[in-house]
Design a protein around this motif. Structure first.
Motif, PDB file in Angstrom:
ATOM      1  N   THR A  88       0.842  -1.191   0.000  1.00  0.00           N
ATOM      2  CA  THR A  88       0.000   0.000   0.000  1.00  0.00           C
ATOM      3  C   THR A  88       0.882   1.247   0.000  1.00  0.00           C
ATOM      4  O   THR A  88       1.820   1.346   0.791  1.00  0.00           O
ATOM      5  CB  THR A  88      -0.911   0.022   1.238  1.00  0.00           C
ATOM      6  OG1 THR A  88      -1.737  -1.142   1.219  1.00  0.00           O
ATOM      7  CG2 THR A  88      -1.795   1.247   1.254  1.00  0.00           C
ATOM      8  N   VAL A  90       0.855   5.728  -1.419  1.00  0.00           N
ATOM      9  CA  VAL A  90       0.287   6.866  -2.145  1.00  0.00           C
ATOM     10  C   VAL A  90       1.421   7.843  -2.405  1.00  0.00           C
ATOM     11  O   VAL A  90       2.151   8.219  -1.481  1.00  0.00           O
ATOM     12  CB  VAL A  90      -0.847   7.557  -1.361  1.00  0.00           C
ATOM     13  CG1 VAL A  90      -1.319   8.806  -2.108  1.00  0.00           C
ATOM     14  CG2 VAL A  90      -2.011   6.606  -1.151  1.00  0.00           C
ATOM     15  N   LEU A 101      -4.040   1.001  -3.008  1.00  0.00           N
ATOM     16  CA  LEU A 101      -4.852   1.036  -1.797  1.00  0.00           C
ATOM     17  C   LEU A 101      -5.526  -0.316  -1.612  1.00  0.00           C
ATOM     18  O   LEU A 101      -5.733  -1.055  -2.572  1.00  0.00           O
ATOM     19  CB  LEU A 101      -5.901   2.155  -1.887  1.00  0.00           C
ATOM     20  CG  LEU A 101      -5.336   3.578  -1.875  1.00  0.00           C
ATOM     21  CD1 LEU A 101      -6.433   4.590  -2.150  1.00  0.00           C
ATOM     22  CD2 LEU A 101      -4.647   3.888  -0.539  1.00  0.00           C
ATOM     23  N   LEU A 162     -12.351   4.447  -0.792  1.00  0.00           N
ATOM     24  CA  LEU A 162     -11.744   4.243   0.523  1.00  0.00           C
ATOM     25  C   LEU A 162     -12.791   4.234   1.630  1.00  0.00           C
ATOM     26  O   LEU A 162     -12.707   3.442   2.575  1.00  0.00           O
ATOM     27  CB  LEU A 162     -10.708   5.345   0.793  1.00  0.00           C
ATOM     28  CG  LEU A 162      -9.261   5.031   0.412  1.00  0.00           C
ATOM     29  CD1 LEU A 162      -8.372   6.240   0.702  1.00  0.00           C
ATOM     30  CD2 LEU A 162      -8.755   3.823   1.182  1.00  0.00           C
ATOM     31  N   VAL A 220      -2.211   2.322   5.638  1.00  0.00           N
ATOM     32  CA  VAL A 220      -3.021   3.385   5.043  1.00  0.00           C
ATOM     33  C   VAL A 220      -3.120   4.565   5.999  1.00  0.00           C
ATOM     34  O   VAL A 220      -3.002   5.729   5.589  1.00  0.00           O
ATOM     35  CB  VAL A 220      -4.429   2.855   4.695  1.00  0.00           C
ATOM     36  CG1 VAL A 220      -5.270   3.959   4.063  1.00  0.00           C
ATOM     37  CG2 VAL A 220      -4.328   1.669   3.741  1.00  0.00           C
ATOM     38  N   SER A 243     -11.085  10.761   4.011  1.00  0.00           N
ATOM     39  CA  SER A 243     -10.628   9.378   4.096  1.00  0.00           C
ATOM     40  C   SER A 243      -9.784   9.160   5.349  1.00  0.00           C
ATOM     41  O   SER A 243      -9.874   8.106   5.987  1.00  0.00           O
ATOM     42  CB  SER A 243      -9.814   9.014   2.854  1.00  0.00           C
ATOM     43  OG  SER A 243     -10.595   9.155   1.683  1.00  0.00           O
TER      44      SER A 243
END
Length: 340
Positions: A88, A90, A101, A162, A220, A243
């Motif tokens: 995971t 970003v 994700l 999400l 996350v 989120s």
């Protein structure tokens, strides 16, 4: 994954699951090959205030090769979209936000769902998503678009996906909490007929599943709390703010569930130790009471001459009486010493 309509025929070999143009307040429209090509080359969307969503299945090598040839994306973004790694992350590069994700697979039952990953690259007017297994959360957002629900930007699709993932996690947590309730009820009614194996199985399943969820949610949560992650202004509110709150709340619920499971595990261990001690106590008392009788029978069992009671007709009864008398004396001594 349920999809209304099919992508253009020439796009099927590229693994394109759907290609739609979206505009706030309007139903999405299916794009043709020319419009898809223009979007991938960084051209303008179908209308000035619309945006495009392209969703790929990257199980086949051909689809990954097609993604590697998308001209409007930098090389590292194309590599990320075609990756098969389940990690995971970003990242942001200029106006592009991309990464991977978590999501759940399309299993039939809620408690059998396995964790998977989907990848995305999002620009102000273009969203590209990829996956290896069907991800129900993406399907939920797609159907919401078909129902004419308003999504003003592609970043909102990432945000809602999400949020749907967080809702699924919370439903999983609720089911795990119900299992802990059953285990707790059995522990509170603890008696000699309590099935410790069943209780241990319930708690073990909860701890295993909660550990799986935590291993996915924690990264996350760390991503959204990473101060080094600088998202473009147009994506900051949609992707990070809402989120982040939902994912962090789900993580808090999961940590509370794990604490409760550990507490019940400790209580179960205490109950098992108490039951073991009770059984050992019973065995010890019986063994102690039988010790004098064992001595007497051993004494009379000696094959030696001059053994008294050997010649009388009531010798066996008299020897049994001696055993009983010694057992009563032992019982009385245990009572006096408060061992019973």
């Amino acid at each position: 994954m349920p999809v209304e309509g099919r992508p253009p025929a020439t796009s099927i070999s590229n693994g394109l699951v759907w290609a739609i143009g979206c505009q706030s307040g309007h139903r999405p429209v299916r794009l043709n090959d020319e419009q898809i090509t223009r979007a991938l080359e960084g051209g303008s969307p179908t209308t000035p205030d619309s945006w495009v969503w392209l969703h790929y299945d990257i199980v086949h090598t051909a689809s990954r090769a097609h993604i590697q040839a998308i001209p409007c994306l930098p090389e590292e973004v194309r590599l990320a979209l075609g990756s098969t790694d389940r990690g995971t992350n970003v990242e942001a590069e200029g106006d592009i936000v991309y990464g991977a994700l978590p999501g759940f697979d399309d299993a039939m039952s809620e408690d059998d769902k396995n964790l998977s990953a989907w990848r995305f690259a999002v620009l102000p007017d273009l969203l590209i998503t990829t996956r290896r297994q069907p991800v129900p959360a993406l399907g939920v957002v797609y159907r919401a678009l078909q129902r004419n629900e308003s999504f003003d930007s592609p970043a909102e699709v990432v945000d809602h996906t999400l949020l749907e993932f967080a809702d699924t996690v919370r439903r999983n947590i609720a089911m795990l909490d119900d299992q802990l309730d059953r285990a707790e009820d059995l522990l509170l009614t603890l008696d000699q007929h309590t099935d410790f194996g069943r209780i241990s199985g319930l708690i073990g399943r909860v701890r295993r599943r909660s550990t799986e969820l935590r291993r996915v949610i924690s990264p996350v949560d760390r991503i959204f709390h990473n101060e080094d992650l600088e998202l473009p202004e147009w994506a900051e509110d949609d992707i990070r703010d809402r989120s982040q709150r939902q994912i962090h709340a789900a993580l808090d619920d999961l940590l509370a569930l794990q604490d409760r499971a550990r507490s019940l595990q400790d209580e179960l261990a205490s109950g098992q130790a108490e039951e073991t001690n009770r059984r050992l106590y019973t065995v010890s008392i019986v063994t102690t009471l039988m010790l004098p009788a064992t001595f007497v029978t051993g004494f009379f069992g000696m094959n030696t001459g001059g053994m008294f009671l050997a010649s009388g007709g009531m010798g066996t009864v008299e020897a049994g009486g001696i055993c009983f008398i010694f057992m009563m004396i032992t019982w009385f001594l245990l009572k006096v010493m408060k061992l019973l």
